[in-house]
Design a protein around this motif. Structure first.
Motif, PDB file in Angstrom:
ATOM      1  N   ARG A   1      -3.734   1.841   4.014  1.00  0.00           N
ATOM      2  CA  ARG A   1      -5.046   2.493   3.820  1.00  0.00           C
ATOM      3  C   ARG A   1      -4.911   3.681   2.878  1.00  0.00           C
ATOM      4  O   ARG A   1      -5.754   3.891   1.983  1.00  0.00           O
ATOM      5  CB  ARG A   1      -5.638   2.938   5.163  1.00  0.00           C
ATOM      6  CG  ARG A   1      -6.167   1.808   6.025  1.00  0.00           C
ATOM      7  CD  ARG A   1      -7.062   2.340   7.149  1.00  0.00           C
ATOM      8  NE  ARG A   1      -6.349   3.244   8.037  1.00  0.00           N
ATOM      9  CZ  ARG A   1      -5.678   2.840   9.111  1.00  0.00           C
ATOM     10  NH1 ARG A   1      -5.623   1.552   9.410  1.00  0.00           N
ATOM     11  NH2 ARG A   1      -5.077   3.736   9.897  1.00  0.00           N
ATOM     12  N   LEU A   2      -3.853   4.470   3.077  1.00  0.00           N
ATOM     13  CA  LEU A   2      -3.651   5.637   2.226  1.00  0.00           C
ATOM     14  C   LEU A   2      -3.303   5.203   0.796  1.00  0.00           C
ATOM     15  O   LEU A   2      -3.760   5.814  -0.184  1.00  0.00           O
ATOM     16  CB  LEU A   2      -2.530   6.509   2.795  1.00  0.00           C
ATOM     17  CG  LEU A   2      -2.186   7.791   2.039  1.00  0.00           C
ATOM     18  CD1 LEU A   2      -3.410   8.679   1.872  1.00  0.00           C
ATOM     19  CD2 LEU A   2      -1.073   8.549   2.767  1.00  0.00           C
ATOM     20  N   ALA A   3      -2.519   4.146   0.664  1.00  0.00           N
ATOM     21  CA  ALA A   3      -2.103   3.691  -0.661  1.00  0.00           C
ATOM     22  C   ALA A   3      -3.267   3.128  -1.461  1.00  0.00           C
ATOM     23  O   ALA A   3      -3.353   3.327  -2.678  1.00  0.00           O
ATOM     24  CB  ALA A   3      -0.995   2.647  -0.535  1.00  0.00           C
ATOM     25  N   LEU A   4      -4.163   2.430  -0.792  1.00  0.00           N
ATOM     26  CA  LEU A   4      -5.257   1.763  -1.500  1.00  0.00           C
ATOM     27  C   LEU A   4      -6.553   2.564  -1.518  1.00  0.00           C
ATOM     28  O   LEU A   4      -7.459   2.286  -2.295  1.00  0.00           O
ATOM     29  CB  LEU A   4      -5.521   0.384  -0.881  1.00  0.00           C
ATOM     30  CG  LEU A   4      -4.367  -0.620  -0.944  1.00  0.00           C
ATOM     31  CD1 LEU A   4      -4.799  -1.950  -0.356  1.00  0.00           C
ATOM     32  CD2 LEU A   4      -3.887  -0.789  -2.371  1.00  0.00           C
ATOM     33  N   GLY A   5      -6.645   3.553  -0.640  1.00  0.00           N
ATOM     34  CA  GLY A   5      -7.836   4.392  -0.612  1.00  0.00           C
ATOM     35  C   GLY A   5      -9.014   3.737   0.062  1.00  0.00           C
ATOM     36  O   GLY A   5      -9.005   2.582   0.437  1.00  0.00           O
TER      37      GLY A   5
ATOM     38  N   LEU B   1      -0.175  -6.723   4.218  1.00  0.00           N
ATOM     39  CA  LEU B   1      -1.455  -6.019   4.328  1.00  0.00           C
ATOM     40  C   LEU B   1      -2.080  -5.769   2.961  1.00  0.00           C
ATOM     41  O   LEU B   1      -3.303  -5.887   2.790  1.00  0.00           O
ATOM     42  CB  LEU B   1      -1.251  -4.704   5.081  1.00  0.00           C
ATOM     43  CG  LEU B   1      -0.924  -4.852   6.572  1.00  0.00           C
ATOM     44  CD1 LEU B   1      -0.345  -3.556   7.132  1.00  0.00           C
ATOM     45  CD2 LEU B   1      -2.176  -5.262   7.358  1.00  0.00           C
ATOM     46  N   VAL B   2      -1.262  -5.423   1.966  1.00  0.00           N
ATOM     47  CA  VAL B   2      -1.791  -5.258   0.614  1.00  0.00           C
ATOM     48  C   VAL B   2      -2.298  -6.597   0.076  1.00  0.00           C
ATOM     49  O   VAL B   2      -3.376  -6.674  -0.535  1.00  0.00           O
ATOM     50  CB  VAL B   2      -0.719  -4.662  -0.324  1.00  0.00           C
ATOM     51  CG1 VAL B   2      -1.172  -4.746  -1.784  1.00  0.00           C
ATOM     52  CG2 VAL B   2      -0.444  -3.208   0.045  1.00  0.00           C
ATOM     53  N   ARG B   3      -1.539  -7.646   0.295  1.00  0.00           N
ATOM     54  CA  ARG B   3      -1.982  -8.976  -0.134  1.00  0.00           C
ATOM     55  C   ARG B   3      -3.323  -9.335   0.502  1.00  0.00           C
ATOM     56  O   ARG B   3      -4.228  -9.856  -0.167  1.00  0.00           O
ATOM     57  CB  ARG B   3      -0.929 -10.013   0.246  1.00  0.00           C
ATOM     58  CG  ARG B   3      -1.305 -11.451  -0.132  1.00  0.00           C
ATOM     59  CD  ARG B   3      -0.492 -12.439   0.678  1.00  0.00           C
ATOM     60  NE  ARG B   3      -0.745 -12.284   2.113  1.00  0.00           N
ATOM     61  CZ  ARG B   3       0.054 -12.774   3.063  1.00  0.00           C
ATOM     62  NH1 ARG B   3       1.156 -13.433   2.746  1.00  0.00           N
ATOM     63  NH2 ARG B   3      -0.249 -12.613   4.335  1.00  0.00           N
ATOM     64  N   ASP B   4      -3.460  -9.041   1.798  1.00  0.00           N
ATOM     65  CA  ASP B   4      -4.700  -9.379   2.494  1.00  0.00           C
ATOM     66  C   ASP B   4      -5.877  -8.562   1.962  1.00  0.00           C
ATOM     67  O   ASP B   4      -7.010  -9.055   1.908  1.00  0.00           O
ATOM     68  CB  ASP B   4      -4.540  -9.154   4.003  1.00  0.00           C
ATOM     69  CG  ASP B   4      -3.554 -10.123   4.640  1.00  0.00           C
ATOM     70  OD1 ASP B   4      -3.216 -11.131   3.989  1.00  0.00           O
ATOM     71  OD2 ASP B   4      -3.111  -9.852   5.771  1.00  0.00           O
ATOM     72  N   ARG B   5      -5.598  -7.307   1.580  1.00  0.00           N
ATOM     73  CA  ARG B   5      -6.680  -6.454   1.060  1.00  0.00           C
ATOM     74  C   ARG B   5      -7.072  -6.838  -0.356  1.00  0.00           C
ATOM     75  O   ARG B   5      -8.258  -6.898  -0.700  1.00  0.00           O
ATOM     76  CB  ARG B   5      -6.228  -4.993   1.075  1.00  0.00           C
ATOM     77  CG  ARG B   5      -6.351  -4.290   2.407  1.00  0.00           C
ATOM     78  CD  ARG B   5      -7.745  -3.744   2.683  1.00  0.00           C
ATOM     79  NE  ARG B   5      -8.177  -2.796   1.675  1.00  0.00           N
ATOM     80  CZ  ARG B   5      -7.958  -1.478   1.716  1.00  0.00           C
ATOM     81  NH1 ARG B   5      -7.276  -0.972   2.732  1.00  0.00           N
ATOM     82  NH2 ARG B   5      -8.408  -0.679   0.768  1.00  0.00           N
ATOM     83  N   LEU B   6      -6.089  -7.092  -1.227  1.00  0.00           N
ATOM     84  CA  LEU B   6      -6.361  -7.284  -2.648  1.00  0.00           C
ATOM     85  C   LEU B   6      -6.389  -8.743  -3.075  1.00  0.00           C
ATOM     86  O   LEU B   6      -6.925  -9.075  -4.138  1.00  0.00           O
ATOM     87  CB  LEU B   6      -5.322  -6.527  -3.489  1.00  0.00           C
ATOM     88  CG  LEU B   6      -5.265  -5.013  -3.279  1.00  0.00           C
ATOM     89  CD1 LEU B   6      -4.194  -4.401  -4.173  1.00  0.00           C
ATOM     90  CD2 LEU B   6      -6.606  -4.359  -3.528  1.00  0.00           C
ATOM     91  N   GLY B   7      -5.785  -9.626  -2.266  1.00  0.00           N
ATOM     92  CA  GLY B   7      -5.794 -11.043  -2.580  1.00  0.00           C
ATOM     93  C   GLY B   7      -4.778 -11.422  -3.640  1.00  0.00           C
ATOM     94  O   GLY B   7      -4.032 -10.589  -4.160  1.00  0.00           O
TER      95      GLY B   7
END
Length: 366
Positions: free
Chosen positions: A362-366, A162-168
């Motif tokens: 969501r909480l980690a990335l804001g 999920l982090v990879r998908d959000r930040l690339g």
């Protein structure tokens, strides 16, 4: 960064020149005062001679006047040596405007002997919590898992995907995991030793907090029975699985849900009441179906066994819940989604592991 900001200090007449500006030299004095107070709250170094400054570099960013009223400091640990700490510091006016930034090296000192001393394990753990974060402002996720490790591995994969998908690119989650011995926890469940389980998991959560976790994710539905005790035992938030699940269900317009999980989750009130507190009508299977769902979780899914026969049996249980009028089914055990997906149910299913992982990111990335 957790609690990186110091309490404010009021500007005093002696800090000002004839034109109402703060002397540049006073910036260092103010930073020293703020740093000492922050050290007291973070490391317990409340003695005025607990450390000495051996090097300081400062950049003046903007002027500071008496009209600013107060200042506060923001601190991050750049490096922790055997006896020394290197800090990045920001001096800010009362309105939050940065007026100076500095890099300082301090050596810890024993006030009784006047000699330098080594950081204690507790102090070093605290330094990890306040370590300087570079790049994006990602919060550190503390995964409290092992119950079972099969679903914990799924959590780990999900938060990183999920982090990879959000930040690339090559981005992944900044996270820690403490994995307990599930056999010990399961024995406590079976014998009703929930207080012992709470103490065990609280101790694990404190290890995550000491390692710099900004919040804790308890990677199990059943052990949310002791979530309040764990939350009370740490100073960082615990992201409650029941809340994230209820919010996801309500977002779809569903109000009446079936609940599948361990016998503890289906039969005791701690989870059903949490969902009901959000306005959901919760229905659990009949006794024989509850026994089947519980057995498959512990005898198969927690052991890595995914059986087509058990999938068919679960689908039959879901079908009977649908006959009772449920509009969706909460997969209220983190292992169940290893067996049941959306394609296996005539009504929407709510996979709690994925929902919890999504909320954590969501909480980690804001």
């Amino acid at each position: 960064m957790t609690d990186s900001r110091s309490d404010p200090v009021a500007l005093r007449f002696r800090d000002l020149d004839a034109f109402g500006h703060v002397y540049h030299a006073e910036y260092l004095t103010l930073l020293d005062e703020l740093r000492t107070a922050w050290f007291g709250s973070v490391l317990g170094l409340d003695h005025p001679q607990s450390y000495v400054v051996v090097r300081v570099e400062i950049d003046y960013v903007s002027s500071l006047t008496g009209d600013d009223g107060s200042v506060h400091g923001e601190f991050a640990v750049e490096a922790a040596g055997t006896t020394s700490l290197t800090l990045r510091e920001s001096l800010r006016a009362g309105d939050g405007r940065e007026v100076a930034r500095s890099r300082v090296v301090v050596v810890l000192r024993d006030p009784r002997t006047g000699s330098s001393r080594s950081l204690s394990d507790r102090e070093r753990a605290s330094c990890v919590r306040y370590a300087e974060r570079r790049g994006h402002a990602m919060k550190r996720i503390g995964l409290l898992g092992g119950m079972s490790w099969e679903s914990s591995a799924h959590y780990y994969r999900l938060v990183n995907e999920l982090v990879r998908d959000r930040l690339g690119g090559l981005h992944s989650a900044e996270c820690l995991m403490f994995s307990v011995d599930f056999a010990e926890v399961e024995a406590m469940q079976e014998s009703g030793r929930w207080d012992d389980a709470a103490r065990l998991l609280t101790a694990a959560a404190r290890v995550l907090e000491g390692g710099g976790a900004d919040f804790v994710v308890l990677c199990t539905n059943t052990m949310h029975k002791v979530a309040d005790a764990i939350s009370a035992g740490v100073s960082v938030p615990l992201l409650h699985l029941g809340d994230t699940t209820a919010e996801a269900v309500l977002a779809t317009g569903v109000r009446r849900v079936g609940l599948l999980g361990t016998g503890f989750t289906m039969e005791q009130s701690f989870y059903k009441d949490r969902l009901a507190g959000h306005g959901l009508d919760v229905v659990v299977p009949e006794a024989d179906d509850r026994a089947l769902v519980h057995r498959v979780i512990y005898d198969e899914l927690c052991r890595g066994v995914v059986s087509e026969r058990s999938r068919v049996a679960y689908q039959a249980v879901i079908g009977r819940l649908v006959e009772e009028g449920v509009e969706g089914v909460v997969l209220g055990c983190t292992e169940i989604e290893l067996l049941i997906g959306p394609e296996h149910s005539p009504v929407p299913v709510f996979p709690t592991t994925r929902l919890h992982a999504e909320a954590a990111v969501r909480l980690a990335l804001g």
